[in-house]
Write an enzyme that holds these catalytic residues in place. Structure first.
Site, PDB file in Angstrom:
ATOM      1  N   LYS A  22       0.820  -1.224   0.000  1.00 56.05           N
ATOM      2  CA  LYS A  22       0.000   0.000   0.000  1.00 56.05           C
ATOM      3  C   LYS A  22       0.849   1.268   0.000  1.00 56.05           C
ATOM      4  O   LYS A  22       0.464   2.268  -0.608  1.00 56.05           O
ATOM      5  CB  LYS A  22      -0.975   0.006   1.175  1.00 56.05           C
ATOM      6  CG  LYS A  22      -0.429   0.469   2.492  1.00 56.05           C
ATOM      7  CD  LYS A  22      -1.481   0.457   3.569  1.00 56.05           C
ATOM      8  CE  LYS A  22      -0.873   0.525   4.942  1.00 56.05           C
ATOM      9  NZ  LYS A  22      -0.257   1.755   5.297  1.00 56.05           N
ATOM     10  N   THR A  23       2.015   1.233   0.673  1.00 57.42           N
ATOM     11  CA  THR A  23       2.873   2.427   0.695  1.00 57.42           C
ATOM     12  C   THR A  23       3.325   2.771  -0.719  1.00 57.42           C
ATOM     13  O   THR A  23       3.350   3.932  -1.122  1.00 57.42           O
ATOM     14  CB  THR A  23       4.101   2.208   1.601  1.00 57.42           C
ATOM     15  OG1 THR A  23       3.645   1.827   2.901  1.00 57.42           O
ATOM     16  CG2 THR A  23       4.931   3.470   1.718  1.00 57.42           C
ATOM     17  N   ASP A  29      -4.071   7.616   5.002  1.00 57.85           N
ATOM     18  CA  ASP A  29      -3.520   6.275   5.193  1.00 57.85           C
ATOM     19  C   ASP A  29      -4.040   5.697   6.515  1.00 57.85           C
ATOM     20  O   ASP A  29      -4.437   6.445   7.411  1.00 57.85           O
ATOM     21  CB  ASP A  29      -1.994   6.368   5.225  1.00 57.85           C
ATOM     22  CG  ASP A  29      -1.317   5.007   5.144  1.00 57.85           C
ATOM     23  OD1 ASP A  29      -2.009   4.018   4.828  1.00 57.85           O
ATOM     24  OD2 ASP A  29      -0.105   4.933   5.393  1.00 57.85           O
ATOM     25  N   GLU A  30      -4.016   4.377   6.658  1.00 54.34           N
ATOM     26  CA  GLU A  30      -4.467   3.694   7.883  1.00 54.34           C
ATOM     27  C   GLU A  30      -5.851   4.202   8.322  1.00 54.34           C
ATOM     28  O   GLU A  30      -6.072   4.523   9.485  1.00 54.34           O
ATOM     29  CB  GLU A  30      -3.447   3.892   9.021  1.00 54.34           C
ATOM     30  CG  GLU A  30      -2.040   3.460   8.695  1.00 54.34           C
ATOM     31  CD  GLU A  30      -1.841   1.951   8.678  1.00 54.34           C
ATOM     32  OE1 GLU A  30      -2.845   1.218   8.764  1.00 54.34           O
ATOM     33  OE2 GLU A  30      -0.689   1.512   8.543  1.00 54.34           O
ATOM     34  N   GLN A  52      -7.120  -4.896  10.317  1.00 54.26           N
ATOM     35  CA  GLN A  52      -6.010  -4.419  11.144  1.00 54.26           C
ATOM     36  C   GLN A  52      -6.415  -3.240  12.020  1.00 54.26           C
ATOM     37  O   GLN A  52      -5.566  -2.449  12.439  1.00 54.26           O
ATOM     38  CB  GLN A  52      -4.822  -4.038  10.253  1.00 54.26           C
ATOM     39  CG  GLN A  52      -4.256  -5.225   9.481  1.00 54.26           C
ATOM     40  CD  GLN A  52      -3.006  -4.871   8.697  1.00 54.26           C
ATOM     41  OE1 GLN A  52      -1.979  -4.527   9.258  1.00 54.26           O
ATOM     42  NE2 GLN A  52      -3.107  -4.948   7.376  1.00 54.26           N
ATOM     43  N   ARG A  64       2.953 -10.004  10.728  1.00 51.33           N
ATOM     44  CA  ARG A  64       4.259  -9.311  10.776  1.00 51.33           C
ATOM     45  C   ARG A  64       5.368 -10.231  10.256  1.00 51.33           C
ATOM     46  O   ARG A  64       6.447  -9.773   9.926  1.00 51.33           O
ATOM     47  CB  ARG A  64       4.619  -8.896  12.213  1.00 51.33           C
ATOM     48  CG  ARG A  64       3.688  -7.941  12.937  1.00 51.33           C
ATOM     49  CD  ARG A  64       3.338  -6.726  12.143  1.00 51.33           C
ATOM     50  NE  ARG A  64       2.091  -6.915  11.413  1.00 51.33           N
ATOM     51  CZ  ARG A  64       1.740  -6.236  10.338  1.00 51.33           C
ATOM     52  NH1 ARG A  64       2.534  -5.326   9.827  1.00 51.33           N
ATOM     53  NH2 ARG A  64       0.573  -6.451   9.733  1.00 51.33           N
TER      54      ARG A  64
END
Length: 752
Positions: free
Chosen positions: A32-33, A224-225, A255, A607
């Site tokens: 996504k970044t 974002d997020e 998340q 992770r």
């Protein structure tokens, strides 16, 4: 448009869809970044959008800086002109310009958590309340929750439901503390972190001309997020995007793990209803993890009922099965983890930094730290004492803050007699009382000390005021570094630390020099156009925990799962997978709570890049007692085809590895949880529906034999009450769930 060639089809679609509302559902490890970075580059390079008209909101300054750096590599220095940063840093920037419209000066102070706690502590003392009941952290959490829901202190005091909640929690005066807290902040020319968002909402609500100015400036808004936003953050972005409707949100409902900070998962779940013509793009290919890890994570999150439809997949190799390790105790768990890291590091030629140990609560780190030390494995704990929380740093920062804003009460109290200048607590109290009684600024009292104090204290206070005036003149003429250097020298702080020849004293002196180095680095950075002391202080106040962590040493990383979000490691250990620990006993009051815990477990598993270990112990010391533990229900929920019991050495007898809660070895080498596990809440018994008139009782007078109702476990009888230190616990036999031991400070019980 070379940069578009490296994108997969959904990523390319997200980058090229620039106009109108867009939601990018980005699964774990789906790049996504990269998509956000390329999308901004595409807007500037291909669409000709002025970078000044792009607003990109992130959750850490580190993430913003990384994205800006990546965009620069794609399109050049124009990227620096985008508005990019955290919600708090971006809106602090706007408030610096617009603060006078709200009655603040542009040099308002931003209080950190320690400042806020100190102020609450003072107010609790003044109101003569019990500081064991009105603990600063608990009171601030309540106030923060109200601000995130845009509830002012006036509205708080008038709301009967809030009043009832506070009374049920035995804290009926929280509203009065909130009122005094806000009044003191305003008087000190200060805002806390939540105020930066709350006051931006007030600014846009009460000043349509200001809102219109920023609506025209920001033609494109990106968040974002998005699953981590609260009501306050969402309303600001919605208002800013109202004119052009070019709002792009990126997130993953799976998340969403920050409800305790006020994050509202409904923002992402309901986004489509707010924007009927919304375009939705799903990034479902995971580039981070092996297939076994991705499939294990998918099987976990599939158990949550309300979520956005997506299926994360990967083209990566299958990799190793997820290793399940059982230990006889928490100390044995630590030893198993440390031994495994030692062997894996040597066998696979890995660095210490390739390993992470994730736990539900900070208190779990003790046994793990001891085990790592015995194996001579270096480690770092993320979220430990930050550089900027050290006393000597906070002392110099307080001088710098008071130089810029001489109404800052907390900074004043910290420095007025440090180093000692003969101004005792009584004199400080007289200064504060004089400011309140005469309704004049604190600085006015200090500047006219002889009118309010006598003798040595009056002279010392006048000298202090003169010293601060000299610092203010310096700050007006020179940059942040030159000013800070003079403050450190002439305040006497450097001399005080230099004269302490102990190892600790030397460390403190070097820490202050390191702070001065950081200020010099800030001034020398070409990207920082405003090199004033005020600008530097704002930058530091808005650092997040992620931004503060600059330790690049080769060490095993230890942290809570909450702190791990956004990070990745080759090998990850998720420890303490036991009922009442993970899921936490405090997060089982409702299905919503339990689903948040499951999302937290999903974040932990995702992770891992190459290898994932899940561990639990049969016994663990908690609350000063050795408790028998039951494997977490989450272990039941993992696809057994992805799991394998680790064959690593254990000091526990082999029989223990097939003990309570585990079945025999299956054909694929997996040892699974028993098909008929111990009866536990949420698995074999039906969750209780609370009575219509359910309201938690005050349990201070709860006695053995009392009948009670619990919102999830239903009706039961109190068998035993135990008191250990400050903890009161009750053993209760519930009709459908058997015996449970509950901490009465957390349990919600209705006494029948």
């Amino acid at each position: 448009m070379e940069y578009l060639k490296g994108l997969n089809a959904p990523q390319k679609e997200a980058v090229e869809h620039t106009d109108g509302p867009l939601m990018i559902i980005a699964g774990a490890g789906s790049g996504k970044t990269r998509v956000l970075t390329y999308r901004i580059a595409h807007l500037i390079y291909s669409k000709g959008v002025d970078p000044f008209q792009i607003l990109s909101l992130t959750f850490t300054n580190k993430a913003a800086a990384e994205m800006k750096h990546r965009i620069e590599k794609l399109i050049g220095l124009e990227a620096r002109n985008t508005w990019m940063g955290t919600f708090h840093s971006t809106f602090a920037k706007i408030l610096r310009v617009e603060a006078p419209k709200l009655g603040y000066t542009s040099n308002f102070t931003i209080y950190d958590t320690d400042d806020s706690k100190s102020l609450v502590r003072t107010i609790v003392k003044e109101l003569r309340l019990d500081d064991k009941v009105y603990k600063p952290a608990a009171v601030l959490s309540r106030i923060s929750g109200a601000k995130n829901r845009l509830i002012s202190w006036e509205a708080y005091l008038e709301d009967p439901y809030i009043k009832a909640d506070d009374e049920a929690a035995m804290k009926p005066r929280v509203g009065d503390i909130y009122k005094m807290y806000q009044q003191r902040l305003f008087r000190s020319g200060a805002m806390d972190f939540d105020d930066l968002l709350f006051n931006t909402n007030v600014l846009f609500r009460d000043h349509p001309d200001v809102l219109n100015k920023y609506q025209q400036r920001f033609r494109y808004v990106m968040v974002d997020e998005f699953q981590d936003t609260n009501l306050s953050q969402y309303l600001i972005t919605k208002k800013l995007a109202a004119v052009h409707q070019n709002i792009c949100v990126v997130g993953d409902d799976a998340q969403s793990i920050y409800a305790f900070r006020g994050a509202d998962i409904q923002n992402i779940l309901n986004f489509e209803s707010d924007y009927p013509d919304l375009k939705v793009v799903k990034l479902e290919q995971n580039y981070r993890s092996t297939r076994h890890i991705v499939e294990a994570a998918n099987s976990i999150i599939a158990k949550n009922k309300r979520q956005l439809d997506k299926h994360v997949w990967t083209a990566n190799d299958k990799g190793d099965l997820v290793a399940l390790m059982k230990a006889s105790s928490d100390n044995e768990e630590g030893r198993l983890v440390a031994t495994t890291i030692f062997e894996e590091r040597n066998n696979k030629k890995l660095a210490n930094s390739d390993f992470a140990i994730l736990y539900r609560t900070n208190s779990q780190s003790r046994a793990l730290e001891e085990a790592l030390r015995k194996m001579n494995l270096p480690y770092k704990i993320v979220g430990g004492l930050s550089f900027y929380q050290r006393k000597e740093i906070k002392d110099l920062m307080a001088y710098l803050r008071f130089t810029v804003n001489s109404e800052d009460e907390e900074a004043f109290k910290r420095i007025i007699n440090f180093p000692k200048r003969g101004i005792g607590d009584t004199s400080v109290e007289k200064i504060m009382v004089a400011a309140y009684e005469h309704d004049i600024p604190l600085w006015e009292v200090l500047s006219n000390a002889s009118h309010f104090l006598s003798g040595r204290a009056a002279n010392s206070t006048s000298d202090f005021a003169t010293l601060i005036k000299s610092f203010r003149i310096e700050a007006e003429r020179k940059d942040a570094y030159e000013t800070a250097k003079k403050v450190a020298q002439q305040s006497g702080l450097l001399k005080e630390l230099y004269e302490d020849k102990t190892i600790e004293g030397l460390n403190r002196y070097e820490n202050v020099q390191e702070l001065l180095n950081a200020i010099k680095e800030y001034v020398d950075n070409e990207e920082n156009t405003d090199k004033s002391l005020g600008a530097f202080l704002q930058e530091i106040a808005l650092l997040t925990d992620n931004d503060r962590d600059k330790d690049q040493s080769d060490a095993v990383t230890m942290m809570t799962i909450h702190a791990s979000k956004g990070l990745e490691f080759k090998q990850v250990f998720v420890v303490g997978l036991e009922e009442d620990l993970f899921p936490s006993q405090m997060m089982m009051q409702s299905r919503e709570d339990l689903e948040e815990e499951r999302r937290l477990f999903y974040v932990a598993t995702t992770r891992a890049m190459e290898k994932l270990y899940l561990t639990y112990a049969l016994t663990r010391y908690r609350y000063g007692r050795l408790l028998q533990c039951e494997p977490s229900r989450f272990l039941d929920e993992i696809d057994p085809n992805c799991l394998q019991v680790s064959k690593r050495a254990s000091t526990a007898p082999m029989g223990a590895l097939r003990g309570e809660g585990l079945g025999s070895e299956g054909q694929n080498g997996y040892v699974g949880i028993k098909k008929k596990p111990l009866q536990r809440s949420g698995t074999t018994a039906k969750i209780h529906t609370p009575s219509p008139d359910f309201k938690p009782s005050n349990t201070q007078n709860l006695q053995e034999g009392d009948r009670v109702e619990h919102p999830k476990f239903g009706f039961g009888t109190v068998q035993k009450i135990e008191v250990e230190g400050l903890n009161r616990k009750a053993s209760i036999t519930f009709e459908n769930f058997g015996e449970k031991t509950l901490l009465l400070s957390f349990a919600k019980l209705r006494i029948l």
